[in-house]
Design an enzyme around this catalytic site. Structure first.
Site, short mmCIF file in Angstrom:
data_model
loop_
_atom_site.label_atom_id
_atom_site.label_comp_id
_atom_site.label_asym_id
_atom_site.label_seq_id
_atom_site.Cartn_x
_atom_site.Cartn_y
_atom_site.Cartn_z
N GLN A 1 11.55 -20.70 -6.85
CA GLN A 1 12.87 -20.16 -7.21
C GLN A 1 13.44 -20.88 -8.43
O GLN A 1 12.94 -21.93 -8.83
CB GLN A 1 13.83 -20.37 -6.04
N CYS A 2 14.53 -20.32 -8.93
CA CYS A 2 15.29 -20.94 -10.02
C CYS A 2 15.57 -22.39 -9.69
O CYS A 2 15.97 -22.66 -8.56
CB CYS A 2 16.60 -20.19 -10.21
N PRO A 3 15.41 -23.36 -10.59
CA PRO A 3 15.07 -23.19 -12.01
C PRO A 3 13.59 -23.40 -12.31
O PRO A 3 13.22 -23.59 -13.45
CB PRO A 3 15.87 -24.34 -12.65
N MET A 4 12.74 -23.36 -11.26
CA MET A 4 11.35 -23.80 -11.45
C MET A 4 10.55 -22.98 -12.47
O MET A 4 9.76 -23.57 -13.22
CB MET A 4 10.62 -23.83 -10.10
N ASP B 1 10.20 -14.89 -8.83
CA ASP B 1 11.66 -14.99 -8.85
C ASP B 1 12.22 -13.95 -9.83
O ASP B 1 11.92 -13.98 -11.02
CB ASP B 1 12.05 -16.41 -9.28
#
Lengths: 76, 174
Positions: free
Chosen positions: A12-15, A39
């Site tokens: 998920q964000c920010p990955m 995502d």
């Protein structure tokens, strides 16, 4: 085929942005990095990041609910 | 790391310093620590020179999980017991329910593959984010660098923070 492939599926964000950024730091100018993400936020985040950093999105498509981005590192 | 890449390639418009981002992390709540570290790491991904200045309860994010009772004054010792700290023991600002809230939130995050505060702290260090503890609040709470995780910058004060913020294009207080 991209020079470097980054798998950010399931993350998920920010990955997705962090993963492509780390890969891009290892790439040389003109090389391409392909990011695969699930995502949905990546649809806006990756183009925004690439535009700001001066990298070029060469290809972008969706396949089986996964988002692919092929990004070319800026030349300098 | 980011700085090296930028200086090798030059930054558009200027070949000098990368842009700067400063976050003041003043809260030890899980729901504040998370955005602090998400924004810090994303700032680094944008090539920004990021500094996070941890002050007051924000310092608890940086405490070692195994840090014992710290301080010399009995009030400092009590603080270290009641505000145990470490990124693994942060509370929610609302719906904490004596730890039930954070436990549920962290379980959800794990199920949804959201990076934990601990993972983001490590990533921040890997990406060259400067984690700067506030000297005055460390002294106030009786904390030394031995009570804190590795990889922090030297503790500094408000003067250093303002000096950095004056030069920064993004300044956040969270």
């Amino acid at each position: 085929m991209a020079d470097i492939t980054v798998d950010a599926r399931g993350l998920q964000c920010p990955m997705p942005v962090l993963k492509i950024s780390q890969a891009m730091n290892k790439a040389t100018a003109g090389q391409t990095v392909e990011l695969v993400a699930s995502d949905r936020g990546a649809l806006s985040d990756i183009p925004a990041w690439a535009a700001d950093m001066g990298h070029t999105i060469k290809e972008q498509f969706e396949s089986d609910g996964e988002y692919h981005f092929v990004v070319e590192k800026r030349s300098g | 790391m980011t700085t090296e890449v930028q200086s090798e390639e030059g930054v558009e418009g200027s070949a000098s310093q990368p842009e700067r981002m400063v976050i003041i992390a003043a809260s030890g709540d899980l729901d504040k620590a998370w955005p602090v570290l998400i924004l810090a790491t994303t700032g680094a991904a944008y090539g920004l020179d990021v500094t996070v200045f941890f002050t007051f309860w924000g310092l608890t994010i940086l405490k070692r999980p195994d840090a014992g009772i710290s301080g010399e004054d009995w009030r400092q010792k009590m603080l270290s017991i009641f505000a145990k700290g470490s990124s693994d023991h942060l509370k929610l600002s609302t719906l904490n329910f004596a730890g039930m809230g954070p436990w549920m939130m962290k379980g959800l995050a794990s199920d949804k593959n959201v990076a934990s505060v601990q993972e983001l702290l490590e990533l921040a260090k890997d990406m060259g984010v400067t984690l700067m503890p506030c000297q005055m609040t460390m002294d106030l709470m009786g904390l030394s660098l031995d009570d804190m995780i590795d990889g922090l910058s030297e503790p500094a004060g408000a003067g250093s923070a303002i000096g950095l913020m004056k030069e920064a294009s993004i300044n956040l207080f969270i």
